[in-house]
Design a protein around this motif. Structure first.
Motif, short mmCIF file in Angstrom:
data_model
loop_
_atom_site.label_atom_id
_atom_site.label_comp_id
_atom_site.label_asym_id
_atom_site.label_seq_id
_atom_site.Cartn_x
_atom_site.Cartn_y
_atom_site.Cartn_z
N LEU A 207 -4.15 6.83 8.55
CA LEU A 207 -4.91 6.72 7.31
C LEU A 207 -5.52 8.09 7.00
CD1 LEU A 207 -5.66 4.61 5.20
CD2 LEU A 207 -7.74 4.16 6.52
N LEU A 208 -5.18 8.66 5.86
CA LEU A 208 -5.68 9.99 5.49
C LEU A 208 -7.03 9.87 4.79
CD1 LEU A 208 -2.31 11.50 4.18
CD2 LEU A 208 -3.32 11.66 6.47
N PRO A 209 -7.81 10.98 4.75
CA PRO A 209 -9.15 10.93 4.14
C PRO A 209 -9.12 10.45 2.68
CG PRO A 209 -8.80 13.02 5.29
CD PRO A 209 -7.51 12.29 5.36
N ASP A 210 -8.02 10.72 1.97
CA ASP A 210 -7.97 10.29 0.56
C ASP A 210 -7.52 8.83 0.41
OD1 ASP A 210 -5.34 10.36 1.20
OD2 ASP A 210 -4.72 11.78 -0.35
N GLY A 211 -7.41 8.10 1.54
CA GLY A 211 -7.06 6.68 1.47
C GLY A 211 -5.56 6.42 1.55
N ALA A 212 -4.76 7.48 1.46
CA ALA A 212 -3.31 7.29 1.57
C ALA A 212 -2.91 7.12 3.03
CB ALA A 212 -2.59 8.49 0.97
N THR A 213 -1.70 6.66 3.27
CA THR A 213 -1.20 6.46 4.63
C THR A 213 -0.01 7.38 4.87
OG1 THR A 213 -1.91 4.17 4.51
CG2 THR A 213 -0.37 4.70 6.23
N LEU A 214 0.05 7.92 6.08
CA LEU A 214 1.12 8.87 6.42
C LEU A 214 1.81 8.45 7.71
CD1 LEU A 214 2.59 11.69 6.18
CD2 LEU A 214 0.69 12.60 7.55
N LEU A 215 3.13 8.38 7.67
CA LEU A 215 3.92 8.19 8.89
C LEU A 215 4.73 9.46 9.12
CD1 LEU A 215 5.42 6.68 11.20
CD2 LEU A 215 7.02 5.87 9.47
N GLU A 216 4.58 10.05 10.31
CA GLU A 216 5.41 11.20 10.67
C GLU A 216 6.30 10.79 11.82
OE1 GLU A 216 3.19 15.27 9.78
OE2 GLU A 216 1.99 13.92 11.04
N GLN B 108 0.85 -1.20 0.00
CA GLN B 108 0.00 0.00 0.00
C GLN B 108 0.88 1.24 0.00
OE1 GLN B 108 -3.41 0.32 0.04
NE2 GLN B 108 -3.39 -1.89 -0.38
N PRO B 109 0.57 2.24 -0.83
CA PRO B 109 1.40 3.45 -0.84
C PRO B 109 1.40 4.16 0.51
CG PRO B 109 -0.22 3.47 -2.63
CD PRO B 109 -0.54 2.30 -1.77
N CYS B 110 2.53 4.75 0.83
CA CYS B 110 2.70 5.40 2.13
C CYS B 110 3.64 6.60 1.98
CB CYS B 110 3.30 4.40 3.11
SG CYS B 110 3.62 5.05 4.75
N LEU B 111 3.28 7.69 2.65
CA LEU B 111 4.16 8.86 2.67
C LEU B 111 4.83 8.91 4.05
CD1 LEU B 111 5.12 11.57 1.42
CD2 LEU B 111 3.10 12.62 2.47
N VAL B 112 6.13 9.10 4.04
CA VAL B 112 6.87 9.21 5.30
C VAL B 112 7.47 10.61 5.36
CG1 VAL B 112 8.76 8.30 6.71
CG2 VAL B 112 7.43 6.76 5.26
#
Ligand code: BEZ
Ligand code: FE
Length: 276
Positions: free
Chosen positions: A258-267, A125-129
Motif C-alpha cells: 500500500l503506497l502513501p497515496d493510497g494506491a497499491t503496488l505489486l513488484e 481497487q486500482p493496482c500497479l504491477v
C-alpha cells in the motif's frame, strides 16, 4: 472370486492391450488398469459405490460447456493438475516456479502497451504491477510476451459473466529492451472455485474450502526460453494454507504494497529457464 482370480482378472485386462501399436498408449493403459484395480480392491468398492462414481463422472461431463471445464476442476481439487505441472516443470534453482493453469485462460486476449490499464472496466481497487523478465544467467529478456489474467473483486473472471462485450482484467503486453514491464490492473482478491457442480458437491461433502488465495495469473513466453505458466499470490491472504487446487509455492508469494497515496503496488521479477 478368490484373491488369485482377482489378480488374473487384472492381468487378463492388461494383456488385452498387448497389440497396442503406440508404445506410450500401451504403457499408460496397462498402468491405468493396474492402479484402478488396486484402488477398487483397496477400498473394497461396492456395486452401489461403483454406480455412484459412474453417475458422478456423468454429471461432471454434463456440467462442461465451452467456458466451463468440470473435469479440469476435478483434476485440480484432486491435486492431479499440480502433480503433473510439478513433474513436467522441474526448473533449476533461481527460475520462477510454475503452477496450475486454471480453467479461466482465454486465448487472443487484447494487447496492451506498458503503462496501460488491463482491467478495462473490471471492478476492484486500482493496482500497479511492475517487474522484470530475466533469464537464469541474469540477462534481461526483451520483447517477452507477458500474458496476465485475474478475477475481479467479486471473484469472477470475465468469461464467467454473460454478455460482456469485451475482455476484462486480462491482456497481453511485452517486456521492454531492459526486460522491464508495468501495467495497471485491480488488486487480486480471494475467490471460491465454482461450487455449483459436482466438484462443489465433493468439496461440500468432504468439508473442504473452495477458496483460492488471492492471485494474479501469468504466462510468459520468450524465444530461447521455456514458457512459464504461473501465479503470483498475495501475501496477507487468509486462504494461503488451504488452496483447494494445491497451487501455492512459497517463492510465488509477494507483497501487494500500500503506497502513501493510497494506491497499491505489486513488484515481481520473473526468471525464465533457457531451453538449451
Ligand atoms: C484459477 O486460478 O483460475 C483456478 C485454478 C484452478 C481451479 C479453478 C480456478
Ligand atoms: Fe485464478
Amino acid at each position: 472370486m478368490s484373491p488369485q482370480n482377482l489378480d488374473s482378472l487384472t492381468q487378463a485386462v492388461q494383456e488385452r492391450f498387448a497389440d497396442t501399436p503406440e508404445p506410450r498408449l500401451k504403457e499408460i493403459m496397462v498402468a491405468l488398469v493396474k492402479h484402478l484395480h488396486a484402488f477398487a480392491r483397496d477400498v473394497r468398492l461396492t456395486e452401489a459405490e461403483w454406480f455412484q462414481g459412474i453417475e458422478y463422472l456423468t454429471a461432471a461431463g454434463q456440467k462442461c460447456t465451452a467456458t466451463r471445464q468440470e473435469f479440469i476442476l476435478l483434476s485440480d481439487v484432486l491435486g492431479l493438475s499440480m502433480l503433473t505441472v510439478a513433474m513436467n516443470n522441474d526448473k533449476p534453482p533461481g527460475c520462477t516456479e510454475a503452477t496450475v493453469f486454471g480453467p479461466f485462460y482465454v486465448p487472443d486476449a487484447p494487447h496492451y502497451e506498458n503503462g496501460d490499464d488491463v482491467a478495462n472496466g473490471a471492478s476492484g481497487q486500482p493496482c500497479l504491477v511492475r517487474g522484470t523478465v530475466r533469464g537464469l544467467g541474469g540477462e534481461a529478456i526483451a520483447r517477452a510476451t507477458i500474458e496476465v489474467w485475474q478475477a475481479d473483486d467479486e471473484g469472477h473472471y470475465d468469461v464467467q459473466k454473460e454478455d460482456l462485450p469485451h475482455a476484462q482484467a486480462r491482456g497481453v503486453l511485452y517486456s521492454r529492451a531492459d526486460g522491464s514491464f508495468d501495467f495497471k490492473t485491480i488488486v487480486s482478491e480471494a475467490y471460491p472455485i465454482p461450487t455449483d457442480g459436482p466438484v462443489g458437491a465433493l468439496l461440500q461433502a468432504t468439508r473442504r474450502s473452495p477458496w483460492r488465495p488471492a492471485h494474479l495469473h501469468f504466462m510468459l513466453k520468450a524465444e530461447g526460453y521455456e514458457t512459464l505458466i504461473t501465479h503470483v499470490f498475495r501475501k496477507e491472504c487468509v486462504y494461503m494454507q488451504a488452496d483447494p487446487v494445491f497451487g501455492v509455492r512459497e517463492s510465488l508469494i509477494a507483497d501487494w504494497k500500500l503506497l502513501p497515496d493510497g494506491a497499491t503496488l505489486l513488484e515481481f521479477d520473473f526468471v525464465l529457464n533457457p531451453t538449451r
